[in-house]
Design an enzyme around this catalytic site. Structure first.
Site, mmCIF file in Angstrom:
data_model
loop_
_atom_site.group_PDB
_atom_site.id
_atom_site.type_symbol
_atom_site.label_atom_id
_atom_site.label_comp_id
_atom_site.label_asym_id
_atom_site.label_seq_id
_atom_site.Cartn_x
_atom_site.Cartn_y
_atom_site.Cartn_z
ATOM 1 N N SER A 192 0.836 -1.192 0.000
ATOM 2 C CA SER A 192 0.000 0.000 0.000
ATOM 3 C C SER A 192 0.882 1.258 0.000
ATOM 4 O O SER A 192 1.719 1.420 -0.877
ATOM 5 C CB SER A 192 -0.958 -0.033 1.194
ATOM 6 O OG SER A 192 -1.951 0.936 1.078
ATOM 7 N N GLU A 251 -9.171 -4.471 -4.458
ATOM 8 C CA GLU A 251 -8.423 -3.761 -3.433
ATOM 9 C C GLU A 251 -9.378 -2.958 -2.543
ATOM 10 O O GLU A 251 -9.862 -3.444 -1.536
ATOM 11 C CB GLU A 251 -7.379 -2.846 -4.080
ATOM 12 C CG GLU A 251 -6.330 -3.581 -4.908
ATOM 13 C CD GLU A 251 -5.113 -4.014 -4.106
ATOM 14 O OE1 GLU A 251 -5.140 -3.876 -2.861
ATOM 15 O OE2 GLU A 251 -4.136 -4.497 -4.713
ATOM 16 N N HIS A 299 -7.686 -5.499 -0.181
ATOM 17 C CA HIS A 299 -6.435 -4.802 0.058
ATOM 18 C C HIS A 299 -5.708 -5.431 1.240
ATOM 19 O O HIS A 299 -6.252 -5.542 2.338
ATOM 20 C CB HIS A 299 -6.748 -3.336 0.347
ATOM 21 C CG HIS A 299 -5.577 -2.418 0.288
ATOM 22 N ND1 HIS A 299 -4.772 -2.291 -0.819
ATOM 23 C CD2 HIS A 299 -5.067 -1.556 1.205
ATOM 24 C CE1 HIS A 299 -3.837 -1.403 -0.596
ATOM 25 N NE2 HIS A 299 -3.985 -0.941 0.630
#
Length: 487
Positions: A202, A328, A411
């Protein structure tokens, strides 16, 4: 931005057996603990002076030498942040004095130096922390694992006219300071300073990508891995002037007078600055939670936009793995507006591609697919294509394995296969840890017993990892990503 560390349920080290490990680093002697599998773990090692008082919003400064033995059996508090729920543990133990790292090694004195992997945590550059990876099963695969913290939110990324000509990007400077510490000290933990891989998820992956392009990152690592993040996340970068204007808004909201001096800014409570940035309305950004995910071209840490650097082939000497998860994060705002902003002059064609033109039928997961394309998939494929044109060794993947209890892939889902308990499971289930360690060892993820993973190449070959196994795919999302406007 990331529930990565919240989902990272790692086994705690057993009580130390025998004499605790002792290492002398360049600023003094530290004593850690021995894990159940014999690994040596050191937590809460300072790599820079506390960035408080007059050192707030300055480049990280050297640590003062200490006398005697410093106990390093507890991880340091996380950097200042808001409690978003997923980061509750980090938010419950936080401090502005937070520039520390953890080190775990399978052997302090191996037969030959071990590859080093440095984890940069995610969290939107506004949350998260370093503890956890030191207990990861990946250490037992023969790597020295380092996890470093860095200043977050307004304390890590704010610019202001009073702070000098090149303010901002302090969090990226912290990461570079941690990498310089690794270069100076990791050999004392059995690691090879000439074989360092940085990896993150991320915002951590974005920061990895920015370190590839930053002049200050050059020579501090040899390989890189970006999980679900790229330089700028496909968002338009900010100039220093843009970031300074935003910084003035945040400083005023935190209680500073107009045209505040540097001393007045440094006297503000850190929590007030974090809270003020949380409520800032960022120009030209629909989702203000992405406030610290726009790359800031400050002229020092970043001397040009990521797109310009990639087009020039900056970082092509560093092998890279990058990719994203099949799903995600959800879309913020209406699909039509997102398409208009993300596809620019190609918006009409994009509406047709997503089935939103008259007579079309949009997919059931339109919001997830569109958000993934705009923020993750297309930016990653763009980086892979630019690096391929420059002749850089690049491998691209897409991860599509549901979480526990058939929770849909989202995610951070891949982290448990890289750093978590699933990383110790059969490589046939999801061989990410094996690919990652092979890459850290040799600069190529391929190895015995693993499905072949070719370089990205002109044909756009990716490795798709699903519950049924890994397979090669070509031209992933090529139709839509060809329309994507590159900021």
């Amino acid at each position: 931005m990331s529930a990565a560390l919240a989902a990272l349920l790692l086994a705690s080290s057993a009580p130390a057996a025998g004499a605790p490990p002792v290492v002398t680093v360049d600023t003094g002697t530290i004593r850690g603990e021995t894990g159940a599998d014999g690994r040596a773990v050191f937590r809460g090692i300072p790599f820079a002076a506390a960035p408080v008082g007059d050192l707030r919003w300055r480049a990280p400064q050297p640590v003062k030498h200490w006398q005697g033995i410093r106990e390093t059996v507890r991880s340091a508090p996380a950097c200042l942040q808001i409690d978003y729920g997923w980061n509750r543990e980090a938010a419950a133990n936080q401090s502005e004095d937070c520039l520390y790292l953890d080190v775990a090694t399978p052997a302090l004195h191996p037969a030959k130096p071990l590859p080093v992997m440095v984890w940069i945590h995610g969290g939107g550059n506004r949350a998260g922390g370093g503890p956890g990876p030191g207990d990861s099963p990946v250490v037992a695969r023969g790597v020295v694992l380092v996890s470093a913290q860095y200043r977050l939110s307004a304390l890590g990324f704010l610019s202001h006219p009073a702070l000098g000509a090149h303010s901002g990007n302090y969090g990226l400077m912290d990461q570079q300071a941690a990498l310089r510490w690794v270069q100076a000290n990791v050999a004392r933990f059995g690691g090879d300073p000439a074989n360092v891989t940085i990896f993150g998820e991320s915002a951590g992956a974005q920061d990895v990508g920015l370190q590839l392009l930053s002049p200050g990152g050059k020579g501090l690592f040899r390989k890189a891995i970006e999980e679900s993040g790229t330089p700028g996340f496909g968002l338009p970068p900010r100039s220093l002037a843009d970031n300074e204007a935003l910084g003035e808004i945040i400083a005023t909201a935190a209680g500073a007078p107009p045209h505040a001096s540097a001393a007045q800014l440094r006297a503000l409570p850190g929590k007030a600055l974090i809270e003020a940035s949380e409520h800032a309305d960022v120009p030209n950004l629909d989702d203000d939670s992405f406030i610290w995910l726009q790359a800031v071209v400050d002229g020092v840490v970043l001397t040009e936009t990521p797109a310009t650097s990639l087009a020039r082939g900056v970082g092509k000497d560093v092998p890279l793995i990058l990719g994203n998860n099949f799903h995600e994060l959800g879309l913020y705002g209406a699909p039509e507006r997102a398409i208009a902003q993300g596809f620019g002059s190609n918006a009409k064609a994009a509406l047709t591609a997503y089935g939103l033109a008259p007579g079309g039928t949009p997919p059931a997961d339109l919001a997830l697919q569109l958000a993934n394309d705009l923020t993750f998939r297309c930016p990653a494929l763009h980086v892979a294509a630019e690096r391929t044109r420059a002749g850089a060794a690049t491998w691209h993947y897409q991860f599509d394995i549901d979480g526990p209890g058939d929770k849909p892939v989202t995610h951070g889902s891949e982290i448990r296969f890289v750093l978590g308990e699933d990383g110790a499971a059969s490589d046939a289930a999801a061989p990410l840890a094996a690919y990652w360690v092979n890459f850290a060892q040799t600069g190529d993820p391929n190895g015995a017993g693993l499905p072949e993973w070719p370089r990205f190449g002109p044909r756009g070959t990716s490795l798709e990892l699903a519950a049924s196994g890994a397979r090669q795919v070509e031209g992933l999302a090529a139709r839509t990503c060809a329309l994507r406007a590159v900021p």
